[in-house]
Each structure stands twice: as C-alpha cells, then as structure tokens.
Design an enzyme around this catalytic site. Sequence first.
Site, PDB file in Angstrom:
ATOM      1  N   TRP A  69       0.813  -1.216   0.000  1.00 15.41           N
ATOM      2  CA  TRP A  69       0.000   0.000   0.000  1.00 15.41           C
ATOM      3  C   TRP A  69       0.848   1.267   0.000  1.00 15.41           C
ATOM      4  O   TRP A  69       0.418   2.312  -0.494  1.00 15.41           O
ATOM      5  CB  TRP A  69      -1.037  -0.026   1.132  1.00 15.41           C
ATOM      6  N   SER A  95      -1.498 -15.300   2.494  1.00 11.06           N
ATOM      7  CA  SER A  95      -0.193 -14.766   2.929  1.00 11.06           C
ATOM      8  C   SER A  95       0.930 -15.047   1.941  1.00 11.06           C
ATOM      9  O   SER A  95       2.087 -15.149   2.327  1.00 11.06           O
ATOM     10  CB  SER A  95       0.197 -15.314   4.316  1.00 11.06           C
ATOM     11  N   ALA A 152      -2.842 -11.101  -3.062  1.00 14.39           N
ATOM     12  CA  ALA A 152      -3.795  -9.992  -3.038  1.00 14.39           C
ATOM     13  C   ALA A 152      -3.249  -8.745  -3.757  1.00 14.39           C
ATOM     14  O   ALA A 152      -3.967  -8.157  -4.576  1.00 14.39           O
ATOM     15  CB  ALA A 152      -4.220  -9.673  -1.602  1.00 14.39           C
ATOM     16  N   LEU A 198     -21.807   0.278   0.425  1.00 10.90           N
ATOM     17  CA  LEU A 198     -21.264  -0.770  -0.454  1.00 10.90           C
ATOM     18  C   LEU A 198     -21.589  -2.116   0.200  1.00 10.90           C
ATOM     19  O   LEU A 198     -21.860  -2.168   1.403  1.00 10.90           O
ATOM     20  CB  LEU A 198     -19.748  -0.584  -0.619  1.00 10.90           C
TER      21      LEU A 198
END
Length: 388
Positions: free
Chosen positions: A5, A146, A150, A387
């Site tokens: 991120w 993990s 993602a 959402l």
Amino acid sequence: RHKFWETQPVGQFKDLGDTSLPEGPIEPPTPLAEVKQEPYNLPNLYEWITCDMDSEEICSEVYNLLTNNYVEDDENMFRFNYSKEFLQWALRPPGYFRSWHIGVRAKSSKKLVAFITGVPAKIRVRDTVVIMAEINFLCVHKKLRSKRLAPVMIKEVTRRVHLENIWQAAYTAGVVLPTPISTCQYWHRSLNPKKLIDVGFSRLGARMTMSRTIKLYKLPDSTVTPGFRKMELHDVPAVTRLLRNYLSRFVVAPDFDENDVEHWLLPKENVVDSYLVESQETQEITDFCSFYTLPSSILGNQNYSTLKAAYSYYNVSTKTPLLQLMNDTLIVAKRNDYDVFNALDVMQNESFLKELKFGPGDGKLHYYLYNYRIKHALRSSELGLVLF
Ligand code: YNC
Ligand code: MG
C-alpha cells in the site's frame, strides 16, 4: 509496515496531518497508450480468467469460492454467504465491464482460487462527481493466503479499470489500510433473539431471561404508516428525485440516475427490498426505505446453518419520522423471516439506532478511496454511500 500500500496512490499515514496537500486526485491519469497492455504475472501454476457472470456455471464457481473462503467475523463463527442472485445483481449494474470480474484458476485442476471485482459508479465527493470503480469481493482461497497474491489481484483490477479510462476507486474493508476516509460501526437489531442467542450471535443480557428478551424485541405484525407499500417500476422517477435530493447533503454519495435506481433499488426477491410512503392525499412519494439480503453461514452449529440478515441500504424521510419509517422496515423484515437487521452508523442512522433497540457490533468498517485525497477523515454521518 504496508509494503504494497505504500507504493499506491492512496492517502498515506505519514501525510495525515498535512493540510497543505490538496483534495482531489493524487496522480493525474496516464495516457491510455501507456497503460500496461498485458496482465500482471501470476505464480506459474495459476492463470487469469475473466468471469462471465451470465453463466450459471461460472456464477456457481464464484459462489462456492466465496461461500467457503470469504469474510468471517473475528471469532470465525459466521461467514458471509452472498447468494448467486445477489452476486449477479451486484456485479451487473448499468454500464458494467465484464473484464472487471476477475478470477484466478489453478492451471492443472482449473479450480477457481481467487477473485476480485469492480463495477463502475458515479460518486460525488463534495461538489465533484467522479467516475469510479467500486471494488469488492476480493478473495483468496484459504490455502493460498499470505503469499502476496492480493497485491497482484489489486494491481490487475487497477490495470483493467485504467484501460476503461477510469482512475479512481471506492472500497470498504474490515482491516485498517492507508488510509480510511471514514470509519463506521455496524449495529444489529435482533428480530429472532432466541436463534441469535442459540447460535452465539448475541448473548442473553445481564439479569435477562429468554422470555423477557423475546418480549423486548417483539414487533407488531403490521406496519403503522398509511400509504406504506413496496416500491414498483412506475415509482422509479419519483424515488430517483427523492433520493438524489436527500443524498446531496452528504460529503460522499452516489450520483444515481433513474437507470441506477431501477437497478439498485427496485425490489428483487431475496436480494433487495424497497418500500415507500405514498401520500394518501396527493399520491406524492414522501419517504423511502430499503435493505439488501445477505445471509451468513453459521460455522459448526448443530441446529442451524444460516443466519438470515437484512442490511439497511438507503432510507429517506421527508414526512414520516425516520424512527417510524425504520420501525415499519423492521416489521417488514420480521414478517419476512429475517433473524437480524443490520445498519451502519452512516447518513442519519444514528438518530434511530438506540431507540429502535439496535446494539453496537464489534467489527468496524473502513471506507477508502483510491487515487483521491480527502483533507480530513469524515464523520460516518457524512457518508451517503453503502457498499456490500
Ligand atoms: C483488503 N481487504 O494489507 P500491505 S474487502 C485491501 N483490502 O498489503 P496477501 C488488503 N488490501 O499491507 P492474503 C486487504 N486485506 O503489505 C489485505 N490486504 O501493503 C493487503 N480474506 O497480501 C495487506 N476479503 O496476498 C497486504 O494477503 C497485502 O493472502 C497482503 O489475501 C488478502 O473486497 C485477502 O476479507 C483479503 O480472502 C484476499 O485474506 C484474504 O491474506 C481473504 O499476502 C477473506 O494485501 C475475505 C476478505 C476482503 C473484503 C474487499 C475490498 C477490496 C479492496 C482492494 C483494494 C482496491 C483498490 C482499488 C483498485 C482499483 C483502482 C483504480 C483505479
Ligand atoms: Mg496470498
């Protein structure tokens, strides 16, 4: 701390107090010709697929992946169980892109092991309407967790969103990432307290017996507001006007047109329900309420396998007090056999939660924007967006 991120155009924790940074896009769009044309690399045993949600077979594969691997509560007692009809509804709104329904398969077994989706939406932030992707249903099979899959899923959906010349996104998550535009709380209103206690969703309060608890949450059989009825197709223009006017007061909210309202709010059995109040004198539509259906699987209970939950969606009151409108909504949900009615503390929901006997949940829900900076975090009551 956030290896992935930290590389993305999102508000970063280190910039939180910096008021010199302007509100709006963090990065400008890149020329379309410069958007990467090939998919990102996956580990060798896996391949990308585009999921055709019109296909019963693909839809079932997605349903099975999510049913067994999607979001659970902190104690792993419940797991979201979106129905196939719900998934088809959520993923095929007006103007949707099939290329944004992304799966990952094991090359040898062809088994679906990961999923992520986007759908287009016009979202207003203060005075600016921005075309965004709403990202949802990110899921990696439990056995592949993990392994940094993602971030690859997120980069691939981003690439496919960029290919449609769209540069912003909205999403929610239970986890804290850089950085929430707002943090909300779920509240739960028991409709079937005995079952909720039996399955461990709620507990008997101090100095409460089961029969006192059942009495506490009892609701009348019929609604009290004159002119309260289910929304129909011919109501779309009036509901659109009512809803647009109402949502204009929030800082972040969808910019719905009639096509959106027809898709997102016209009742669809076991997916979305909407009711409204039609004035007995003027036939005017004065109030509106809606909820969507999202059951949860109950993990490892002898007696029950699913919890039937309704989630508050968009509600508008102009004539009927919101408290009364929502009480009628609870009555309808109870009559239709829902076990619990859930609501976030968004919009004006705080005004009825305590009074209508909702109790605070333990999980928080964080709202995020991708490539769009907001100067200060918003109060949940400034959010006009729900959402799934
Ligand atoms: C999450 N929910 O922080 P860092 S909500 C975003 N949303 O990165 P790995 C998430 N990022 O911190 P795992 C995330 N959960 O190192 C984790 N991450 O920078 C970040 N659960 O990846 C995490 N569904 O593959 C870390 O983790 C990195 O194997 C770690 O996979 C995560 O749909 C996950 O909760 C969530 O299936 C797939 O745990 C897996 O654990 C899982 O090693 C159960 O990933 C189901 C679940 C999430 C539901 C959702 C919204 C997703 C939003 C994604 C972001 C969209 C950005 C905008 C894109 C379009 C842009 C344009 C234009
Ligand atoms: Mg992984």
